[in-house]
Scaffold this motif. Structure first.
Motif, mmCIF file in Angstrom:
data_model
loop_
_atom_site.group_PDB
_atom_site.id
_atom_site.type_symbol
_atom_site.label_atom_id
_atom_site.label_comp_id
_atom_site.label_asym_id
_atom_site.label_seq_id
_atom_site.Cartn_x
_atom_site.Cartn_y
_atom_site.Cartn_z
ATOM 1 N N TYR A 255 4.606 1.758 1.658
ATOM 2 C CA TYR A 255 5.746 2.258 0.880
ATOM 3 C C TYR A 255 6.424 3.426 1.588
ATOM 4 C CZ TYR A 255 8.426 4.129 -3.039
ATOM 5 O OH TYR A 255 9.432 4.607 -3.844
ATOM 6 N N SER B 289 0.836 -1.196 0.000
ATOM 7 C CA SER B 289 0.000 0.000 0.000
ATOM 8 C C SER B 289 0.873 1.249 0.000
ATOM 9 C CB SER B 289 -0.906 0.009 1.229
ATOM 10 O OG SER B 289 -0.131 0.187 2.411
ATOM 11 N N GLU B 290 0.238 2.381 -0.230
ATOM 12 C CA GLU B 290 0.980 3.647 -0.194
ATOM 13 C C GLU B 290 1.568 3.896 1.182
ATOM 14 O OE1 GLU B 290 -0.200 8.321 -0.649
ATOM 15 O OE2 GLU B 290 -0.917 6.948 -2.213
ATOM 16 N N ASP B 291 0.793 3.580 2.221
ATOM 17 C CA ASP B 291 1.299 3.749 3.587
ATOM 18 C C ASP B 291 2.498 2.839 3.851
ATOM 19 O OD1 ASP B 291 -0.576 5.665 4.171
ATOM 20 O OD2 ASP B 291 -1.959 4.276 5.172
#
Length: 240
Positions: free
Chosen positions: A210, A206-208
């Motif tokens: 990453y 997920s973006e979090d």
């Protein structure tokens, strides 16, 4: 392991394995380095610059050639990807206009693989380039970050730990506080000076996840940067 627990060997999530760098273990190379992170060991050798570039390369710049040699067996798709990633990364930190129409070869020999192999190879390559006297904008520091199924991030993963990950990121940060060329002013560009040089991800992230990897990886890279700076100051004081 769960995010809050200890890893094999008693390491914490943000704790790196012991690392070491040996200067010029190969006498016939123009520069070489043996970089170890735990039981992951890569030997990097630099030959060149020698006159001429390959077909398709820009003769107005220096060319880099990267050759990966696995510990056993033949080179495969994964190793070819390593070669391409290394070449792009090293091209971004070397001053390619200093020795135009030349080729420098970087040979990577895997001596041991207990995880985080590509970051280890990048660190070995950077050290070998400095020991060979190749002009560079700045050094690069690589770190491996793994994301566990519960979302926690662990650094410098071992081979066994990599089997448990849902995703991982190999991140390369600039170490621009050390200039390694005395003839050329340090070149600056926004991306490499302030952010990532290289980012390779695999798996569901997920973006979090990453950005958590980037935050923790950046903090850990400072420790490797300090170690690399101390090593290079000890062996190549003329660069500082």
């Amino acid at each position: 392991m769960e995010g809050g627990g200890e890893r094999a060997g008693g390491r914490k999530a943000n704790q790196l394995r012991a690392y070491s760098c040996t200067r010029n273990p190969l006498e016939r190379a123009h520069g070489s380095a043996r970089w170890a992170q735990g039981d992951t060991v890569v030997l990097a050798a630099v030959y060149g610059p020698r006159p001429g570039t390959r077909k398709g390369e820009n003769p107005e710049k220096a060319s880099l050639e990267v050759v990966w040699k696995p510990k056993t067996g033949q080179i495969g798709r994964q190793e070819k990807e390593y070669e391409m990633t290394l070449k792009r990364t090293l091209q971004s930190i070397c001053l390619l206009t200093v020795h135009p129409n030349t080729t420098t070869s970087i040979i990577l020999q895997v001596m041991g693989d207990d995880g985080s192999l590509l970051p280890c190879a990048i660190n070995a390559s950077c050290a070998a380039l400095v020991f060979a006297g190749i002009p560079m904008k700045h050094l690069a520091v690589a770190i491996g970050c793994g994301v566990l199924p519960d979302g926690s991030v662990i650094l410098d993963t071992s081979k066994a730990e990599e089997q448990q990950l849902k995703s991982f990121a190999h991140l390369v940060f600039p170490n621009s506080s050390l200039s390694v060329d005395v003839k050329e002013p340090q070149q600056k560009d926004g991306q490499s000076e302030r952010g990532l040089i290289t980012s390779i991800t695999h798996g569901v992230m997920s973006e979090d996840d990453y950005f958590n990897c980037i935050e923790r990886g950046l903090a850990a890279s400072a420790r490797i940067s300090d170690f690399m700076r101390t090593t290079l100051q000890k062996h190549t004081p003329e660069y500082l």
